[in-house]
Design a protein around this motif. Structure first.
Motif, PDB file in Angstrom:
ATOM      1  N   THR A   1       2.137  -4.597   1.378  1.00 16.89           N
ATOM      2  CA  THR A   1       2.321  -5.531   2.485  1.00 16.89           C
ATOM      3  C   THR A   1       2.987  -4.913   3.699  1.00 16.89           C
ATOM      4  O   THR A   1       3.002  -5.524   4.773  1.00 16.89           O
ATOM      5  CB  THR A   1       3.171  -6.741   2.035  1.00 16.89           C
ATOM      6  N   TYR A   2       3.520  -3.694   3.567  1.00 21.33           N
ATOM      7  CA  TYR A   2       4.243  -3.089   4.687  1.00 21.33           C
ATOM      8  C   TYR A   2       3.267  -2.801   5.829  1.00 21.33           C
ATOM      9  O   TYR A   2       2.201  -2.235   5.612  1.00 21.33           O
ATOM     10  CB  TYR A   2       4.953  -1.802   4.267  1.00 21.33           C
ATOM     11  N   PRO A   3       3.602  -3.205   7.045  1.00 26.92           N
ATOM     12  CA  PRO A   3       2.666  -3.075   8.175  1.00 26.92           C
ATOM     13  C   PRO A   3       2.262  -1.631   8.463  1.00 26.92           C
ATOM     14  O   PRO A   3       3.058  -0.708   8.335  1.00 26.92           O
ATOM     15  CB  PRO A   3       3.464  -3.638   9.364  1.00 26.92           C
ATOM     16  N   ASP A   4       1.011  -1.478   8.862  1.00 29.37           N
ATOM     17  CA  ASP A   4       0.501  -0.192   9.324  1.00 29.37           C
ATOM     18  C   ASP A   4       0.257  -0.324  10.821  1.00 29.37           C
ATOM     19  O   ASP A   4      -0.773  -0.842  11.262  1.00 29.37           O
ATOM     20  CB  ASP A   4      -0.797   0.155   8.593  1.00 29.37           C
ATOM     21  N   TYR A   5       1.205   0.141  11.626  1.00 24.55           N
ATOM     22  CA  TYR A   5       1.101  -0.026  13.067  1.00 24.55           C
ATOM     23  C   TYR A   5       0.086   0.919  13.702  1.00 24.55           C
ATOM     24  O   TYR A   5      -0.163   0.838  14.903  1.00 24.55           O
ATOM     25  CB  TYR A   5       2.477   0.129  13.712  1.00 24.55           C
TER      26      TYR A   5
ATOM     27  N   CYS B   1      -3.314  -1.729  13.636  1.00 24.45           N
ATOM     28  CA  CYS B   1      -2.883  -3.117  13.819  1.00 24.45           C
ATOM     29  C   CYS B   1      -3.556  -3.751  15.037  1.00 24.45           C
ATOM     30  O   CYS B   1      -4.152  -3.069  15.875  1.00 24.45           O
ATOM     31  CB  CYS B   1      -1.368  -3.193  13.977  1.00 24.45           C
TER      32      CYS B   1
ATOM     33  N   ASP C   1      -6.067  -3.517   9.642  1.00 25.40           N
ATOM     34  CA  ASP C   1      -5.557  -4.092   8.387  1.00 25.40           C
ATOM     35  C   ASP C   1      -4.212  -4.798   8.548  1.00 25.40           C
ATOM     36  O   ASP C   1      -3.695  -5.375   7.600  1.00 25.40           O
ATOM     37  CB  ASP C   1      -5.468  -3.034   7.279  1.00 25.40           C
ATOM     38  N   THR C   2      -3.637  -4.740   9.755  1.00 25.44           N
ATOM     39  CA  THR C   2      -2.330  -5.355  10.009  1.00 25.44           C
ATOM     40  C   THR C   2      -2.440  -6.259  11.230  1.00 25.44           C
ATOM     41  O   THR C   2      -2.913  -5.829  12.288  1.00 25.44           O
ATOM     42  CB  THR C   2      -1.264  -4.273  10.265  1.00 25.44           C
TER      43      THR C   2
ATOM     44  N   SER D   1      -3.114 -13.685   5.187  1.00 23.00           N
ATOM     45  CA  SER D   1      -2.528 -13.174   3.951  1.00 23.00           C
ATOM     46  C   SER D   1      -3.497 -13.301   2.777  1.00 23.00           C
ATOM     47  O   SER D   1      -3.630 -12.373   1.972  1.00 23.00           O
ATOM     48  CB  SER D   1      -1.233 -13.933   3.641  1.00 23.00           C
TER      49      SER D   1
ATOM     50  N   PHE E   1      -4.835  -9.122   4.588  1.00 24.43           N
ATOM     51  CA  PHE E   1      -4.308  -8.419   5.753  1.00 24.43           C
ATOM     52  C   PHE E   1      -2.793  -8.326   5.611  1.00 24.43           C
ATOM     53  O   PHE E   1      -2.138  -9.228   5.072  1.00 24.43           O
ATOM     54  CB  PHE E   1      -4.649  -9.172   7.048  1.00 24.43           C
ATOM     55  N   LYS E   2      -2.238  -7.231   6.093  1.00 28.17           N
ATOM     56  CA  LYS E   2      -0.790  -7.122   6.207  1.00 28.17           C
ATOM     57  C   LYS E   2      -0.382  -7.924   7.444  1.00 28.17           C
ATOM     58  O   LYS E   2      -1.055  -7.847   8.476  1.00 28.17           O
ATOM     59  CB  LYS E   2      -0.376  -5.662   6.345  1.00 28.17           C
TER      60      LYS E   2
ATOM     61  N   VAL F   1       2.543  -9.492  10.232  1.00 31.85           N
ATOM     62  CA  VAL F   1       3.834  -9.443  10.918  1.00 31.85           C
ATOM     63  C   VAL F   1       3.963 -10.705  11.756  1.00 31.85           C
ATOM     64  O   VAL F   1       3.041 -11.068  12.493  1.00 31.85           O
ATOM     65  CB  VAL F   1       3.945  -8.204  11.827  1.00 31.85           C
TER      66      VAL F   1
END
Length: 223
Positions: A6-10, A13, A150-151, A171, A175-176, A178
């Motif tokens: 779940t950790y964002p991939d900036y 994004c 993906d974010t 979710s 998708f991740k 924020v």
């Protein structure tokens, strides 16, 4: 809870703005959502940071036909009585000027209502959603997959309704996610807790821009 899944991939994004249109956002507007005008400066900071870094932006909007035929059933009778909210072709349906890109292309309401995701500036699109969630009966998921995004970073108008629903829909499509708590109107403590429980990263405008800056520095150092 955050995890490796779940950790964002900036680096992959996009930012999604929800319903930040004149009729919902401006003081005294026909369907003003309290607090939206206060988050607009934060939204602008985020969008400007995205534009300078070529991060994709998707503006998700509502359009209510005058006959009420495409309106949620909880508001349909109101529109049928003659109240005009985000009417196609009206200034009330336009994005708030503060968050609009410079030299934005005029919205094509007919195309939007048919499901087209309209390019309005470099790496920036507008799309219409017929109900609360951005993924319900729209082409958004397929569009994002093609672009390998993906974010998703959510900002905008009226957390309890459309942002909240759109976040849950994102979710459940893996998708991740924020959520920028000071760039969405109507945010409340329990809502933040609920989002964190499903793996959403809840953060602030300042922290997000710091993340963008650090990623940019990493990219420059790797060249």
């Amino acid at each position: 809870m955050m995890s490796k899944y779940t950790y964002p991939d900036y680096n992959n994004c996009a930012v999604v703005t929800i319903d930040t249109q004149n009729d919902f956002s401006l003081p005294g507007a026909v369907a003003e959502i309290a607090g939206t005008v206060n988050v607009l400066p934060h939204m602008k900071l985020i969008l400007d940071a995205c534009r300078s870094r070529d991060i994709p932006i998707f503006h998700v909007i509502r359009l209510y036909k005058e006959d009420g035929s495409n309106v949620d059933i909880c508001r349909r009778e109101l529109i049928e009585t003659g109240v005009r909210i985000v009417t196609p072709g009206s200034t009330g349906a336009d994005l708030v000027e503060m968050i609009s890109p410079k030299n934005s292309i005029q919205l094509d309401d007919k195309e939007l209502l048919q499901g087209t995701i309209q390019l309005i500036a470099d790496n920036e699109w507008v799309m219409y959603k017929p109900r609360w969630g951005a993924f319900y009966q729209t082409n958004l998921e397929a569009f994002l997959r093609v672009k390998n995004i993906d974010t998703l970073i959510f900002i905008g108008c009226n957390y309890p309704n459309c942002p909240r629903t759109s976040i849950y829909q994102a979710s459940e499509r893996d998708f991740k996610v924020v959520m920028i708590e000071d760039a969405i109107s109507g945010v409340y403590d329990k809502g933040i807790h609920e989002m964190r429980n499903i793996g959403v990263k809840v953060t602030s405008t300042e922290e997000l821009i710091r993340e963008f800056a650090s990623r940019s520095e990493e990219g420059s150092n790797s060249k």
